[in-house]
Design a protein around this motif. Structure first.
Motif, mmCIF file in Angstrom:
data_model
loop_
_atom_site.group_PDB
_atom_site.id
_atom_site.type_symbol
_atom_site.label_atom_id
_atom_site.label_comp_id
_atom_site.label_asym_id
_atom_site.label_seq_id
_atom_site.Cartn_x
_atom_site.Cartn_y
_atom_site.Cartn_z
ATOM 1 N N TYR A 11 4.369 -0.941 1.870
ATOM 2 C CA TYR A 11 3.453 0.169 2.172
ATOM 3 C C TYR A 11 3.038 0.951 0.924
ATOM 4 C CZ TYR A 11 4.583 -0.616 7.052
ATOM 5 O OH TYR A 11 4.726 -1.184 8.290
ATOM 6 N N LEU A 12 3.709 0.675 -0.195
ATOM 7 C CA LEU A 12 3.418 1.471 -1.387
ATOM 8 C C LEU A 12 2.826 0.628 -2.516
ATOM 9 C CD1 LEU A 12 6.670 3.681 -1.356
ATOM 10 C CD2 LEU A 12 4.393 4.318 -0.588
ATOM 11 N N ASN A 13 2.176 -0.476 -2.148
ATOM 12 C CA ASN A 13 1.626 -1.368 -3.179
ATOM 13 C C ASN A 13 0.639 -0.656 -4.096
ATOM 14 O OD1 ASN A 13 3.190 -3.334 -2.127
ATOM 15 N ND2 ASN A 13 1.542 -4.321 -0.941
ATOM 16 N N ALA A 14 -0.069 0.312 -3.570
ATOM 17 C CA ALA A 14 -1.056 1.023 -4.380
ATOM 18 C C ALA A 14 -0.409 1.741 -5.559
ATOM 19 C CB ALA A 14 -1.812 2.018 -3.512
ATOM 20 N N ASN B 114 -1.841 8.188 -8.631
ATOM 21 C CA ASN B 114 -2.457 9.259 -7.842
ATOM 22 C C ASN B 114 -3.035 8.763 -6.520
ATOM 23 O OD1 ASN B 114 -1.939 11.162 -9.890
ATOM 24 N ND2 ASN B 114 -3.710 10.382 -11.029
ATOM 25 N N ALA B 115 -2.634 7.562 -6.151
ATOM 26 C CA ALA B 115 -3.179 7.007 -4.900
ATOM 27 C C ALA B 115 -2.866 7.946 -3.739
ATOM 28 C CB ALA B 115 -2.573 5.632 -4.652
ATOM 29 N N LYS B 116 -3.743 7.886 -2.745
ATOM 30 C CA LYS B 116 -3.505 8.702 -1.534
ATOM 31 C C LYS B 116 -2.838 7.824 -0.490
ATOM 32 C CE LYS B 116 -4.890 12.872 -2.182
ATOM 33 N NZ LYS B 116 -4.019 12.739 -3.358
ATOM 34 N N ILE B 117 -1.809 8.376 0.099
ATOM 35 C CA ILE B 117 -1.137 7.647 1.168
ATOM 36 C C ILE B 117 -1.978 7.742 2.425
ATOM 37 C CG2 ILE B 117 0.796 7.827 2.771
ATOM 38 C CD1 ILE B 117 2.580 8.454 0.469
ATOM 39 N N THR B 118 -2.487 6.612 2.880
ATOM 40 C CA THR B 118 -3.294 6.665 4.105
ATOM 41 C C THR B 118 -2.685 5.788 5.184
ATOM 42 O OG1 THR B 118 -4.632 4.911 3.158
ATOM 43 C CG2 THR B 118 -5.518 7.137 2.999
ATOM 44 N N ASN B 119 -1.818 4.886 4.751
ATOM 45 C CA ASN B 119 -1.290 3.910 5.707
ATOM 46 C C ASN B 119 0.074 4.314 6.260
ATOM 47 O OD1 ASN B 119 -0.104 3.716 3.248
ATOM 48 N ND2 ASN B 119 -0.001 1.485 3.190
ATOM 49 N N ILE B 120 0.519 5.525 5.914
ATOM 50 C CA ILE B 120 1.855 5.923 6.377
ATOM 51 C C ILE B 120 1.747 7.018 7.428
ATOM 52 C CG2 ILE B 120 4.039 6.974 5.646
ATOM 53 C CD1 ILE B 120 3.686 5.517 2.993
ATOM 54 N N PHE C 167 7.758 10.930 -7.530
ATOM 55 C CA PHE C 167 7.633 12.332 -7.140
ATOM 56 C C PHE C 167 6.346 12.563 -6.331
ATOM 57 C CE2 PHE C 167 6.668 16.867 -8.121
ATOM 58 C CZ PHE C 167 7.738 17.406 -7.430
ATOM 59 N N GLY C 168 5.265 11.914 -6.779
ATOM 60 C CA GLY C 168 3.987 12.059 -6.068
ATOM 61 C C GLY C 168 4.066 11.521 -4.645
ATOM 62 N N ILE C 169 4.722 10.377 -4.514
ATOM 63 C CA ILE C 169 4.878 9.790 -3.175
ATOM 64 C C ILE C 169 5.714 10.742 -2.305
ATOM 65 C CG2 ILE C 169 5.870 7.873 -1.868
ATOM 66 C CD1 ILE C 169 5.445 6.136 -4.420
ATOM 67 N N TYR C 170 6.787 11.226 -2.919
ATOM 68 C CA TYR C 170 7.674 12.165 -2.215
ATOM 69 C C TYR C 170 6.886 13.363 -1.692
ATOM 70 C CZ TYR C 170 10.588 16.397 -2.228
ATOM 71 O OH TYR C 170 11.145 17.599 -1.931
ATOM 72 N N LYS C 171 6.033 13.916 -2.578
ATOM 73 C CA LYS C 171 5.298 15.118 -2.165
ATOM 74 C C LYS C 171 4.364 14.829 -0.994
ATOM 75 C CE LYS C 171 3.442 16.925 -5.761
ATOM 76 N NZ LYS C 171 2.970 17.625 -6.938
ATOM 77 N N GLN C 172 3.723 13.667 -1.043
ATOM 78 C CA GLN C 172 2.812 13.343 0.056
ATOM 79 C C GLN C 172 3.564 13.137 1.367
ATOM 80 O OE1 GLN C 172 -0.644 10.840 -0.528
ATOM 81 N NE2 GLN C 172 -0.147 10.611 -2.700
ATOM 82 N N ILE C 173 4.707 12.474 1.264
ATOM 83 C CA ILE C 173 5.504 12.256 2.473
ATOM 84 C C ILE C 173 6.023 13.590 3.008
ATOM 85 C CG2 ILE C 173 7.676 11.292 3.333
ATOM 86 C CD1 ILE C 173 7.162 8.848 1.664
ATOM 87 N N LYS C 174 6.391 14.439 2.081
ATOM 88 C CA LYS C 174 6.902 15.748 2.487
ATOM 89 C C LYS C 174 5.812 16.537 3.226
ATOM 90 C CE LYS C 174 8.721 20.054 0.735
ATOM 91 N NZ LYS C 174 9.273 20.808 -0.385
#
Ligand code: ARG
Length: 591
Positions: A177-180, A189-195, A236-243
């Motif tokens: 899910y984090l290939n980007a 800086n990818a945006k998480i859209t698939n989670i 950290f960026g992924i963490y922030k988006q998930i948070k």
């Protein structure tokens, strides 16, 4: 001044006139309401000192008190002084309450700033049934303090920095899910859209199971956790988006329970204070090394008594042990206690509250005792600051065991709320009200909250939906129903509202019930438990029902009397609405 203080003042004057001290004078509600409303056993307590028979002394005090326009005093064997409040006294009280913006709720003499730490949701982990009591109890205690004049700040204190974050991100990465963010064309800086949240609710438990059997996976997750803590990208960026995703959901869930927080801070916000915290203990000589960890001895004298070993290879055991707090592990990992201590350091820098109140289940009592002692030892919490842990019991199923799904699994928070709302909808439809989801939420949540808060906070209680949702009996919906009834009377009344002018036993009982309700707030304030308020609110609602059943209000012929009865309705409505607001229960217009 409360009526009780007024009575004490009047009797106090009489006692002083007799040359006696009033230190032992205290006036309480009567436990024989058929005889009197208040009483004091002052004469019984001091008779011996002054060399008189209690009943003689009581009679003398009553004589000295003389006639009073609000109270009727009488001395009764063996030496009590009974006090009946005359209708004039009840009227004066009730009309004062109606005029008072605090509705007669006594304000604290020295308002303080309190910080409330409750909620305690964990990011990326789904809220479950164990997360229900903290927002219910915490919100009510916070509102009570506001209603009594204190200033409050509430902080949800998210669990947002632990291993669960590393685990979740690692699992997401492995599942593609984090290939980007990784690999050749990686974009930090990818945006998480698939989670989605549903996905997180699958991935975390999966990872959590795996870490127990897969050492390599666990080590990697530890590393990911460390990267997050070091603000390393892309972790950290992924963490922030998930948070963010997770917090939006958490907020929505708390709002369904009428619970709101001023601050959505978490363990991560205390992170910058961790090193400094540990330094304080080291510099003050309060920490010592033990098996590669840093520990703080928090046991008090006599508490940490070593039990002689029978065999030298046995581990040392202690009588009455208060184990030392571990503030740093051998691998440098940060610990729950350290985070809480650092959070207190942070809170005191930012807000310096007079008291910090934590609301969690009682299994965390030992943890908070350690944290509080550490903070006092190190001066992180000044001596004058009160640190309080409100420890609540477990919510059990009807079988007396912790509430579980039929299959024995953990019940989700969302499922409990849905169940409450659906049951309330069914109940409403039996009464001919359909399709009002918000009304059903208010009633379902009110049922749950009242069912919870009417118990002493420390006790376990049984979650019994049918009992909680009954429209009569000691329930939230019954009180909501009483208000709805009053609303329907008020809707049919036009013209000016009168004043409370007690004419009947029913009205007397209503004003006396408000007196009791208003004295219950202090009890709840002192005990951090809402049960006294819940019961007094019920008593008031039930006193109103008696009036309602025995008295024609709208059909009353005498116009003056009619508008005064309407005033009694307004009086009850306002007091009940306030009580419900403090409990975090919505009132309803109709039901
Ligand atoms: N997140 C914790 C849990 O789920 C509760 C946090 C309670 N508050 C605190 N300051 N430790 O158990």
């Amino acid at each position: 001044m409360t009526l009780r203080e007024e009575i004490a003042k009047t009797l106090g004057k009489a006692i002083t006139k007799m040359g006696l001290g009033t230190e032992k004078l205290s006036v309480s509600f009567s436990n024989r309401p058929e005889l009197c409303d208040f009483q004091t056993s002052f004469a019984l307590m001091v008779a011996k000192e002054v060399g008189k028979k209690p009943i003689e002394l009581a009679e003398e005090i009553v004589k000295n008190a003389g006639e009073n326009k609000f109270f009727e005093f009488s001395a009764v064997i063996p030496g009590f002084i009974n006090v009946k409040v005359k209708n004039a006294g009840l009227n004066a009280y009730a009309n004062d309450v109606l005029k008072d913006k605090n509705l007669g709720i006594e304000q604290v003499k020295n308002p303080r700033l309190l910080m409330f730490d409750y909620g305690g949701a964990n990011v990326a982990k789904e809220l479950h049934v164990g997360h229900l009591r903290s927002p219910i109890v915490g919100e009510a205690i916070k509102r009570l303090h506001e209603a009594m004049g204190d200033k409050t700040i509430s902080d949800v204190h998210l669990g947002d920095y632990g291993l669960q974050m590393g685990l979740t991100i690692l699992q997401l990465k492995e599942d593609g899910y984090l290939n980007a963010f990784f690999g050749k064309n990686a974009n930090p800086n990818a945006k998480i859209t698939n989670i989605t949240l549903d996905l997180l609710n699958e991935e975390y438990p999966k990872a959590s199971k795996r870490k127990d059997v897969d050492e390599e996976f666990k080590e990697k997750a530890d590393l990911f956790t460390l990267y997050i803590q070091q603000h390393k990208e892309p972790y950290f960026g992924i963490y922030k988006q998930i948070k963010d995703l997770s917090v939006a959901e958490i907020k929505k869930n708390y709002e369904l329970l009428n619970t709101t927080f001023d601050l959505y801070l978490g363990e991560s916000d205390a992170y910058p204070y961790i090193d400094e915290t540990i330094d304080i203990f080291v510099k003050k000589g309060l920490a010592r090394e033990s098996e590669g960890a840093l520990i703080v001895d928090v046991a008090r004298e006599g508490e940490h008594i070593p039990i002689p070993k029978k065999d030298p290879s046995e581990p040392q055991r202690y009588k009455n042990p208060m184990p030392p707090a571990i503030i740093k592990k051998y691998n440098g990992g940060d610990l729950y206690a350290t985070t809480d201590i650092a959070t207190i350091l942070m809170r005191n820098r930012d807000y310096n509250p007079d008291e910090i109140v934590y609301v969690t289940d009682n299994r965390q009592s030992g943890h908070f005792e350690q944290v509080f002692r550490c903070c006092k030892l190190a001066g992180i919490s000044p001596e004058s600051q009160k640190l309080t842990h409100v420890a609540f019991g477990t919510m059990n199923g009807k079988d007396g065991k912790p509430f579980k799904t039929r299959a024995g699994g953990t019940v989700k928070y969302k499922d409990v709320l849905n169940m409450l709302i659906e049951s309330a909808e069914k109940k409403l439809s039996d009464n001919g009200i359909v399709g009002n989801k918000e009304l059903a939420r208010r009633i379902g949540v009110g049922a749950m909250k009242y069912g919870d808060l009417s118990n002493t906070v420390a006790k376990d209680y049984v979650f019994d939906m049918d009992k909680f949702l009954a429209f009569d009996g000691k329930t939230g919906p019954y009180i909501q129903y009483t208000i709805a009834r009053i609303n329907s009377i008020l809707a049919k009344f036009s013209g000016e509202i009168g004043v409370v002018d007690v004419q009947s036993e029913e009205e007397r009982n209503i004003v006396l019930a408000v007196l009791k309700l208003n004295s219950s707030y202090q009890i709840c304030y002192d005990t951090y438990s809402m049960n006294a308020l819940c019961l007094s609110a019920f008593d008031l609602a039930s006193a109103f029902s008696t009036l309602y059943n025995n008295t024609k209000i709208l059909a009353e012929k005498d116009a003056e009397r009619r508008k005064n009865l309407i005033s009694v309705c307004v009086f009850v409505k306002k007091c009940l609405e306030k009580a419900l607001w403090i409990l975090g229960i919505d009132s309803v217009e109709k039901m």
